[in-house]
Design an enzyme around this catalytic site. Structure first.
Site, mmCIF file in Angstrom:
data_model
loop_
_atom_site.group_PDB
_atom_site.id
_atom_site.type_symbol
_atom_site.label_atom_id
_atom_site.label_comp_id
_atom_site.label_asym_id
_atom_site.label_seq_id
_atom_site.Cartn_x
_atom_site.Cartn_y
_atom_site.Cartn_z
ATOM 1 N N HIS A 144 -3.271 -11.003 4.287
ATOM 2 C CA HIS A 144 -3.345 -10.595 5.692
ATOM 3 C C HIS A 144 -4.793 -10.388 6.124
ATOM 4 C CE1 HIS A 144 -3.694 -6.660 3.724
ATOM 5 N NE2 HIS A 144 -4.266 -6.236 4.848
ATOM 6 N N HIS B 77 -8.049 -1.597 13.258
ATOM 7 C CA HIS B 77 -7.440 -0.979 12.070
ATOM 8 C C HIS B 77 -8.210 0.295 11.675
ATOM 9 C CE1 HIS B 77 -5.190 -0.681 8.436
ATOM 10 N NE2 HIS B 77 -6.019 -1.291 7.631
ATOM 11 N N TRP C 219 0.855 -1.197 0.000
ATOM 12 C CA TRP C 219 0.000 0.000 0.000
ATOM 13 C C TRP C 219 0.890 1.246 0.000
ATOM 14 C CZ3 TRP C 219 -5.189 0.074 -0.534
ATOM 15 C CH2 TRP C 219 -5.853 1.293 -0.295
ATOM 16 N N ASP D 58 -7.377 -8.004 8.592
ATOM 17 C CA ASP D 58 -7.554 -6.747 9.327
ATOM 18 C C ASP D 58 -8.288 -7.017 10.632
ATOM 19 O OD1 ASP D 58 -6.459 -5.324 7.247
ATOM 20 O OD2 ASP D 58 -8.352 -4.445 6.572
ATOM 21 N N HIS E 179 0.067 -5.269 7.152
ATOM 22 C CA HIS E 179 -0.951 -5.308 6.095
ATOM 23 C C HIS E 179 -0.327 -5.591 4.730
ATOM 24 C CE1 HIS E 179 -4.153 -3.847 8.791
ATOM 25 N NE2 HIS E 179 -3.131 -3.296 9.410
ATOM 26 N N GLU F 88 -7.483 -9.965 3.164
ATOM 27 C CA GLU F 88 -7.045 -9.193 2.004
ATOM 28 C C GLU F 88 -5.769 -9.784 1.415
ATOM 29 O OE1 GLU F 88 -8.779 -4.896 3.535
ATOM 30 O OE2 GLU F 88 -6.784 -5.487 4.215
ATOM 31 N N HIS G 231 -14.251 -0.350 5.008
ATOM 32 C CA HIS G 231 -13.559 -0.966 6.147
ATOM 33 C C HIS G 231 -14.370 -0.793 7.431
ATOM 34 C CE1 HIS G 231 -9.535 -1.142 4.021
ATOM 35 N NE2 HIS G 231 -9.486 -2.238 4.755
HETATM 36 ZN ZN LIG Z 1 -5.413 -4.584 5.863
#
Ligand SMILES: [Zn+2]
Length: 214
Positions: free
Chosen positions: A52, A58, A18, A54, A48, A176, A164
């Site tokens: 992974h 988060h 990311w 969440d 992340h 994810e 989210h």
């Molecule tokens: Zn994540």
């Protein structure tokens, strides 16, 4: 024999992350070639990166952390939904078309994102397919407990917060960064085991699907 599909991506220094997250560093710091008794590697990465999970914290202040997630949500029957390649966002209309059976608790979306893993695309792709906020509401209302997506975020790049928050506030697990390129849509048993990191907002996971068909 039930067929086992590894839907985890391999953690390497070359994997896309990311934007703004630290790159993955996996480095051998003790080496037998240097006369040591063993090889030992050091891993530094965002919680992340790659495949992974969440945790609510988060995106939800005061939410639970990764080691508090109920293991029952992470393991059990799951459905892989084939999302047509032309679909750019998974909204209510897409979900209504998907023919999800009532009572399904774990849903993994196989989108055109999975092709990015086949191509071993190193650059982060901003235009990945994700779940729209209204799609997230729909999944919560239908009692889904785990949502999987085949790129690094369940929410779109341009607007990552609402999807989210809707899912995590409702206690829905977001899985994810899975690779579904080699998996056909259908019914499976999911085993998703995030590392038990104390207090973390996410954790890398090994995730596999076991085919229900003999
Ligand atoms: Zn994540």
């Amino acid at each position: 024999m039930h067929r086992i599909y590894d839907i985890s991506v391999t953690v390497t220094a070359h994997m896309p992350v990311w934007p703004g997250d630290p790159p993955v560093e996996l480095e051998r710091v003790v080496k037998m070639e240097d006369g040591e008794d063993a090889n030992v590697s050091r891993l530094r990465m965002s919680a992340h990166a790659g495949t992974h999970v969440d945790a609510p914290i988060h995106f939800v202040a005061g939410g639970s952390a990764i080691e508090e997630l109920p293991i029952e949500a992470l393991v059990g029957p799951a459905v892989v939904i084939g999302v047509p390649k032309e679909v750019g966002i998974i909204d209510v209309a897409v979900l209504q078309q998907a023919g999800l059976q009532p009572g399904v608790k774990r849903v993994l979306f196989k989108t055109r994102n999975s092709e990015l893993w086949i191509r071993q695309q190193r650059e982060f792709q901003e235009d990945f397919v994700a779940v729209a906020p209204d799609g997230a509401e729909w999944l919560v209302q239908h009692g889904v407990r785990l949502v999987g997506i085949d790129y690094l975020s369940v929410a779109p790049f341009t607007d990552p917060v609402p999807t989210h928050r809707i899912l995590l506030q409702a206690g829905v697990v977001a899985l994810e960064g899975i690779d579904l390129s080699h998996v056909e849509p259908g019914s499976y048993t999911l085993y998703c085991l995030p590392l038990k990191l104390g207090g973390s907002d996410g954790a890398p996971a090994r995730a596999i699907l076991v085919s229900d068909r003999e």
